[in-house]
Design an enzyme around this catalytic site. Sequence first.
Site, PDB file in Angstrom:
ATOM      1  N   TYR A   3      86.783   8.625 -48.023  1.00  0.00           N
ATOM      2  CA  TYR A   3      85.727   9.256 -47.491  1.00  0.00           C
ATOM      3  C   TYR A   3      85.204   8.886 -46.251  1.00  0.00           C
ATOM      4  O   TYR A   3      85.385   9.498 -45.055  1.00  0.00           O
ATOM      5  CB  TYR A   3      84.710   9.410 -48.285  1.00  0.00           C
ATOM      6  CG  TYR A   3      83.209  10.116 -47.778  1.00  0.00           C
ATOM      7  CD1 TYR A   3      83.235  11.266 -47.696  1.00  0.00           C
ATOM      8  CD2 TYR A   3      82.378   9.324 -47.246  1.00  0.00           C
ATOM      9  CE1 TYR A   3      81.972  11.805 -47.242  1.00  0.00           C
ATOM     10  CE2 TYR A   3      80.959   9.741 -46.502  1.00  0.00           C
ATOM     11  CZ  TYR A   3      80.866  10.878 -46.548  1.00  0.00           C
ATOM     12  OH  TYR A   3      79.927  11.390 -45.946  1.00  0.00           O
ATOM     13  N   SER A   4      85.410   7.402 -45.934  1.00  0.00           N
ATOM     14  CA  SER A   4      85.342   6.876 -44.855  1.00  0.00           C
ATOM     15  C   SER A   4      86.617   7.041 -43.795  1.00  0.00           C
ATOM     16  O   SER A   4      86.113   7.427 -42.684  1.00  0.00           O
ATOM     17  CB  SER A   4      85.160   5.334 -44.869  1.00  0.00           C
ATOM     18  OG  SER A   4      84.032   5.015 -45.746  1.00  0.00           O
ATOM     19  N   ALA A   5      87.533   7.130 -44.284  1.00  0.00           N
ATOM     20  CA  ALA A   5      88.854   7.562 -43.479  1.00  0.00           C
ATOM     21  C   ALA A   5      88.718   9.029 -42.885  1.00  0.00           C
ATOM     22  O   ALA A   5      88.917   9.177 -41.640  1.00  0.00           O
ATOM     23  CB  ALA A   5      90.034   7.394 -44.375  1.00  0.00           C
ATOM     24  N   ASN A  64      80.313  21.291 -41.445  1.00  0.00           N
ATOM     25  CA  ASN A  64      79.589  20.459 -42.451  1.00  0.00           C
ATOM     26  C   ASN A  64      80.171  20.140 -43.578  1.00  0.00           C
ATOM     27  O   ASN A  64      79.779  19.407 -44.270  1.00  0.00           O
ATOM     28  CB  ASN A  64      78.390  21.417 -42.388  1.00  0.00           C
ATOM     29  CG  ASN A  64      77.304  20.345 -43.241  1.00  0.00           C
ATOM     30  OD1 ASN A  64      76.759  19.423 -43.192  1.00  0.00           O
ATOM     31  ND2 ASN A  64      77.317  21.237 -44.490  1.00  0.00           N
ATOM     32  N   ALA A  65      80.927  21.111 -44.115  1.00  0.00           N
ATOM     33  CA  ALA A  65      81.623  20.902 -45.525  1.00  0.00           C
ATOM     34  C   ALA A  65      81.979  19.783 -45.834  1.00  0.00           C
ATOM     35  O   ALA A  65      83.049  19.166 -44.928  1.00  0.00           O
ATOM     36  CB  ALA A  65      82.681  21.935 -45.825  1.00  0.00           C
ATOM     37  N   LYS A 107      85.823  10.791 -42.339  1.00  0.00           N
ATOM     38  CA  LYS A 107      84.939  10.685 -41.302  1.00  0.00           C
ATOM     39  C   LYS A 107      85.417  10.108 -39.940  1.00  0.00           C
ATOM     40  O   LYS A 107      84.958  10.539 -38.854  1.00  0.00           O
ATOM     41  CB  LYS A 107      83.586  10.236 -41.704  1.00  0.00           C
ATOM     42  CG  LYS A 107      83.118  10.812 -43.044  1.00  0.00           C
ATOM     43  CD  LYS A 107      82.661  12.398 -42.570  1.00  0.00           C
ATOM     44  CE  LYS A 107      82.094  13.025 -43.809  1.00  0.00           C
ATOM     45  NZ  LYS A 107      81.631  14.514 -43.338  1.00  0.00           N
TER      46      LYS A 107
END
Length: 349
Positions: free
Chosen positions: A197-199, A132-133, A201
């Site tokens: 961030y998107s990459a 989750n981190a 995820k």
Amino acid sequence: MDLIHTFLNLVAPPFTFFFLCLFLPPYWGLKFMVSILSWLLSENVAGKVVHITGASSGIGEYLAYEYAKRGACLALSARRETALHQVADTARHLGSPDVIVMRADVSKPEDCMRLIDQTVNHFGRLDHLVNNAAISIATLFEETPDISNLRPIMETNFWGSVYTTRYALQHLRKSRGKIVVMSSVDSWLPAPRRHIYSASKAALVSLYETLRVEVGSEIGITIVTPGYIESEITKGKFLSAQGEVDVDQDLRDVEVSAVPVGSVSGCAESIIKSTLRGDRCLTVPSWFRMTYLIKLLCPELLEWTFRLLYLTAPGTPTSDALSKKILDATGAKNLFYPPSIQSPDVKTD
């Protein structure tokens, strides 16, 4: 060779279409029956061991509470040890028979190895691993003076999950356990300022879909793609272009705009129910799945909308974005934002 590919280019589309017409109806019927059985035969985690990274706040914290209510033993890790102890106390009160906490930085392989070793040494087993981190960002790609400042995002969000999963696999095989992966709807949405961030995820989705093939039925994998949920990220906690963690709630208003922010407790409850059923994936709130459909059918429309809402002309303040103007003009913040994310009290450590 080119002739073979030319032949396949002609044959593959109609063959795939007719195959799907025949295959999908019984396949969907079977999936529906399996989903009913999974709901009836959900896993009982009482006495089982769950390790949750990033458990000091947000979704990780409330997942700890949901597991505690079901009688699971917990190993909680995060960077903020004091907050972890507070979460642990609440988890014990809610019904967890045993809780241990570990201060760790999942971007460091040695910390991840220690987390898994300490969990197994203390409890003797590991049944669920919840990765989750995460940390987020809200700055334009070209406005980052040194792109290496953004490395912590990939190191925490992606590599942190890779490390813990690698060290946990042997133990999860023994228990025929489960992995819960916290991706994001940003894995498919072209949201400005959230590029790395998107990459990170999207990389998680690709990794765990492939890992699911490799491990087969020995380990269950549930990939979660949350939308906007009350957390430190929706409170405005971002990694700045200078590589420092900062809180900017005006920028948060630009990024979230007039989109309803979901309850973290409701999100955690949905995640654990989905995990115990053995679901492959979960999007919460579920209406965000429609954005994926829009991306598949008309990606240009989605990109144009994001550009219109979230970007401003060169030299214009970010706060002039249409997304924030809509939020301010409608007063939607009071309706769509929980009080918890409007508090200025957000820790940046």
